[in-house]
Design a protein around this motif. Sequence first.
Motif, PDB file in Angstrom:
ATOM      1  N   HIS A 102      31.955  42.189  37.458  1.00  0.00           N
ATOM      2  CA  HIS A 102      31.688  41.370  36.925  1.00  0.00           C
ATOM      3  C   HIS A 102      33.650  40.987  37.366  1.00  0.00           C
ATOM      4  N   THR A 113      38.670  35.639  30.572  1.00  0.00           N
ATOM      5  CA  THR A 113      38.033  36.450  30.711  1.00  0.00           C
ATOM      6  C   THR A 113      38.051  37.024  30.692  1.00  0.00           C
ATOM      7  N   HIS A 126      20.479  45.272  28.665  1.00  0.00           N
ATOM      8  CA  HIS A 126      20.278  43.199  28.074  1.00  0.00           C
ATOM      9  C   HIS A 126      21.250  43.758  26.860  1.00  0.00           C
ATOM     10  N   TRP A 129      24.513  43.029  29.929  1.00  0.00           N
ATOM     11  CA  TRP A 129      24.106  41.258  30.080  1.00  0.00           C
ATOM     12  C   TRP A 129      24.448  39.706  28.969  1.00  0.00           C
ATOM     13  N   GLN A 130      24.034  40.221  27.688  1.00  0.00           N
ATOM     14  CA  GLN A 130      24.484  39.757  26.462  1.00  0.00           C
ATOM     15  C   GLN A 130      26.181  39.273  26.402  1.00  0.00           C
ATOM     16  N   ALA A 141      28.651  40.763  29.007  1.00  0.00           N
ATOM     17  CA  ALA A 141      29.103  39.674  30.268  1.00  0.00           C
ATOM     18  C   ALA A 141      28.386  38.552  29.761  1.00  0.00           C
ATOM     19  N   ALA A 142      27.734  37.746  29.534  1.00  0.00           N
ATOM     20  CA  ALA A 142      27.029  36.417  29.589  1.00  0.00           C
ATOM     21  C   ALA A 142      28.425  35.466  28.004  1.00  0.00           C
ATOM     22  N   THR A 143      28.181  36.474  27.374  1.00  0.00           N
ATOM     23  CA  THR A 143      29.415  36.013  26.177  1.00  0.00           C
ATOM     24  C   THR A 143      31.170  36.049  26.310  1.00  0.00           C
ATOM     25  N   THR A 144      31.585  37.087  27.273  1.00  0.00           N
ATOM     26  CA  THR A 144      32.530  37.207  28.032  1.00  0.00           C
ATOM     27  C   THR A 144      32.761  35.931  28.961  1.00  0.00           C
ATOM     28  N   TRP A 145      32.097  35.385  29.961  1.00  0.00           N
ATOM     29  CA  TRP A 145      32.145  34.021  30.741  1.00  0.00           C
ATOM     30  C   TRP A 145      32.190  32.692  30.109  1.00  0.00           C
ATOM     31  N   LEU A 146      31.321  33.000  29.028  1.00  0.00           N
ATOM     32  CA  LEU A 146      30.835  31.254  28.467  1.00  0.00           C
ATOM     33  C   LEU A 146      31.862  31.486  27.648  1.00  0.00           C
TER      34      LEU A 146
END
Length: 247
Positions: A23, A68, A97, A100-101, A103-108
């Motif tokens: 990422h 990010t 899991h 992924w959470q 990473a998704a929170t970081t990008w969002l």
Amino acid sequence: MAIIILAHLDPRLHTPMYFFLTHLSLMDLCYTTGTVPQLLFNLQGPEKTISYGGCVGQLYVSLAMGSTECILLAVMAVDRYVAVCWPLHYTVLMHPHLCWQLAATTWLTGLVSSLVQTVLTTQVPLCGRNIIDHVFCALLLLVPLTLILISYSCIAQAVWKIESAEGRQKALGTCSSHLVVVFLFYSTAMATYLQPTADSFQNQDKFMALLYGIVTPTLNPFIYTLGNKDVKGALMKMIGKDFLKRV
């Protein structure tokens, strides 16, 4: 791109550290491709201009990737803290899991914060002199840095308690690459934001922005791979397979 491909293909690199590294590599790719092409285009002629839409798009991408990356470096510091301080529970705590959470929170978070800042910037009336010498913002800078410092304070205490020199060296080896990347990113960024705002410092602002906007993302892959046996092994394995197929 090589790091992303290797981390995806080689099972030995299917760990949280390399997951977050992919990422980071993607962010660096997006950051540089959002600014460097326009820079190279402007270097060809005397006119250094950019369209309004291009300026807004470039502003959004640079703010999004910068924000990010600040958060991701903090997440990677927490990952190293768990690996050093809780080695026996590492695979349980840093399960896929959760990764992924995170990473998704970081990008969002980075994308949304950049959207807010970009929209607010476009609301400012643009009239008169329309030359902008330098524009950067660091809404998400100090909070991730604080988390990084706390994580490495705990890591330092854990390493200090290790009796064997080999154990200390192994523990520090897992953090050295990340520490160098954090130092390069935050030292240049903080130098930009903490220096005086006088006109005489504008060229220095641009130079520091060049460092953490282009030079640092370019160095990151080398920092993580030059002394990394796992990545070297995965690369040699891939090159070897490709060579054998051709032979």
